[in-house]
Scaffold this active site. Structure first.
Site, PDB file in Angstrom:
ATOM      1  N   TRP A  69       0.801  -1.315   0.175  1.00 27.55           N
ATOM      2  CA  TRP A  69      -0.110   0.041   0.043  1.00 27.55           C
ATOM      3  C   TRP A  69       0.931   1.266   0.096  1.00 27.55           C
ATOM      4  O   TRP A  69       0.541   2.013  -0.601  1.00 27.55           O
ATOM      5  CB  TRP A  69      -1.108  -0.183   1.062  1.00 27.55           C
ATOM      6  N   ASP A 129      -2.063   6.502   6.607  1.00 19.51           N
ATOM      7  CA  ASP A 129      -3.134   5.495   6.053  1.00 19.51           C
ATOM      8  C   ASP A 129      -3.425   4.445   7.182  1.00 19.51           C
ATOM      9  O   ASP A 129      -2.450   3.657   7.423  1.00 19.51           O
ATOM     10  CB  ASP A 129      -2.568   4.987   4.810  1.00 19.51           C
ATOM     11  N   LYS A 141     -12.724  -2.532   7.297  1.00 17.31           N
ATOM     12  CA  LYS A 141     -12.237  -3.542   8.232  1.00 17.31           C
ATOM     13  C   LYS A 141     -12.678  -3.188   9.494  1.00 17.31           C
ATOM     14  O   LYS A 141     -13.214  -4.136  10.203  1.00 17.31           O
ATOM     15  CB  LYS A 141     -10.623  -3.241   8.068  1.00 17.31           C
TER      16      LYS A 141
END
Ligand code: PLP
Length: 352
Positions: free
Chosen positions: A101, A168, A192
Site C-alpha cells: 500500500w 493511512d 475493516k
C-alpha cells in the site's frame, strides 16, 4: 458448522451492527422508510453524519482544528487525493514504502510532485519497519501506512517529525487508543474496523489546506467537502450509517481501551502459538508485529496447501496469504471474537 471470519477486508462486523443495519433497511428509525430510500439532505441523514463525525472526534480525542469527512473512492483514492491537495512542484512528499500500500501511495504521489521514499524495507521483504527516517530538506509531509495489512507489520510508536504527518490507517483505525493528534491527516477505508465498504474516513487538520496552487476538481478538493459538511454530492448513505453503528458499538463496548485489550489478547495468543510450534514460523520482527494482521508461513512449504484446505474444511475463512506474499494471513479486527483465534490455534496445534 460454525464459521470463523478472518477476512482481511471487507471483514467481520459485530453481529449487533448487522442486525441494526438489516432493520434499518426495512424501517429506518421508525420513519417507515428504508435507509436506502431517504434523501441525504433530510434532517434524518444529516443527524447520522453529525453523530458519526462527533463520535470519530470523541474516539480520537481531537478538537475543532480537525474536520471529519466521509468520502468515496476507497483508501486508494487517497493515494492521489492527498498529494493533489498537498503537494506541488516546489514541495517534497516523503513516503515510507513498507509494502504494497505504501508503494501505491508513492506511485500516485509522483504524478503531483517530487517524492522521496524513506525507510524502504524491501531488502528484507518488508518483514520489519525501518524507524531511522531521514527526511530531505523541504519535506512537505511524511506519509506512513500505520498498519501494513499485506505484510503484517504495524507502527507501535509513530515517527516523531517536524513536518505534517499523514497516516493511512485503513487496517488499524480504532484498534487501540493512540495519539491521533500527532497526525495532520488520517484516512481509512471503512471496511475493516469501521463498517462496510463504500466509504472512506478522512480526518484532516484544516490548517494543512490551501497551500498548493493547482486547480483541484471540486469532488477531489478537501476544502470543498469541508465547506459542504461532507455532503458535497450524494454520499454513500448506507455505508456511512453502518459506520455510525460500528462507531456506536465501539463506544458501547468500552471504547478504544477495551478494543486494545481484546486485540492484544488475540494477537498474543496467536503469535505465542505460532512461535511455539515448529511447523510454523513468523518472519516479522517481534517489535513490529501487527495486532490486526498476522502473516506467517509453514516451515515445510509443501504442507501449505493441505493446511489451507484444512482451514477451509473447518470453517476458517480468509486465511490464505496475499497473492504476492503467500503463506497464511489471519486478520483479527475489532469484531473478531477471541474464540475464533482459540479455534484457529487449536487447529494449528493439531496439524502435523
Ligand atoms: C493499508 C491499506 N491501504 C489502502 C488499501 C486500499 O483500500 P481500498 O480498497 O479501500 O481502496 C487497503 C486495502 O486493503 C489497505 O489495507
Amino acid at each position: 458448522m460454525q464459521l470463523h471470519n478472518f477476512n482481511s477486508g471487507p471483514a467481520i462486523l459485530p453481529a449487533q451492527v448487522l442486525e441494526q443495519a438489516a432493520a434499518a433497511i426495512h424501517n429506518f428509525n421508525s420513519t417507515g422508510l428504508s435507509i436506502l430510500e431517504i434523501g441525504h439532505r433530510t434532517s434524518w441523514f444529516v443527524e447520522v453524519v453529525e453523530e458519526a463525525k462527533a463520535t470519530v472526534k470523541k474516539l480520537m480525542d481531537i478538537g475543532d482544528e480537525y474536520e471529519v469527512l466521509f468520502l468515496q473512492g476507497g483508501a486508494t483514492m487517497q493515494f492521489m487525493q492527498v498529494p493533489m491537495n498537498l503537494l506541488d512542484e516546489n514541495g517534497m512528499a516523503a513516503i515510507c514504502d513498507n509494502g504494497v500500500w505504501g508503494n501505491k501511495a508513492v506511485k500516485e504521489a509522483k504524478i503531483f510532485g517530487p517524492v522521496t521514499v524513506v525507510a524502504d524495507t524491501s531488502d528484507k521483504k518488508h518483514t520489519y519497519l525501518n524507524k531511522q527516517l531521514v527526511l530531505p530538506e523541504g519535506t512537505s509531509y511524511l506519509h506512513i501506512t500505520t498498519n501494513n495489512t499485506v505484510e503484517g507489520t504495524q507502527w507501535h510508536q509513530y515517527p516523531q517529525v517536524n513536518v505534517p504527518l499523514i497516516g493511512d490507517m485503513s487496517s488499524d483505525i480504532f484498534c487501540r487508543p493512540t495519539n491521533y493528534k500527532q497526525f495532520d491527516l488520517i484516512y481509512a477505508g471503512a471496511q475493516k474496523n469501521m463498517g462496510a465498504a463504500g466509504v472512506t474516513l478522512v480526518v484532516i487538520k484544516k490548517s494543512l489546506l490551501g497551500k498548493v496552487k493547482r486547480q483541484i476538481p471540486a469532488i477531489l478538493d478537501y476544502q470543498k467537502h469541508i465547506d459542504a459538511g461532507s455532503l458535497l454530492n450524494t454520499p454513500p448513505v448506507f455505508s456511512i450509517y453502518v459506520s455510525l453503528l460500528t462507531l456506536r458499538w465501539i463506544e458501547k463496548e468500552g471504547g478504544l481501551i477495551e478494543m486494545e485489550k481484546r486485540n492484544k489478547a488475540k494477537a498474543e495468543l496467536l503469535y505465542n502459538t505460532i512461535d511455539s510450534l515448529p511447523a510454523f514460523y513468523c518472519p516479522i520482527a517481534k517489535e513490529d508485529r501487527s495486532i490486526m494482521n498476522a502473516v506467517f508461513f509453514l516451515t515445510d512449504p509443501s504442507k501449505e496447501e493441505s493446511f489451507l484446505a484444512l482451514c477451509k474444511n473447518k470453517g476458517m475463512i480468509g486465511v490464505k496469504g496475499y497473492r504476492t506474499v503467500g503463506g497464511v494471513r489471519v486478520s483479527m479486527y475489532n469484531a473478531l471474537p477471541i474464540s475464533s483465534v482459540q479455534a484457529f490455534c487449536e487447529l494449528m496445534e493439531n496439524f502435523s
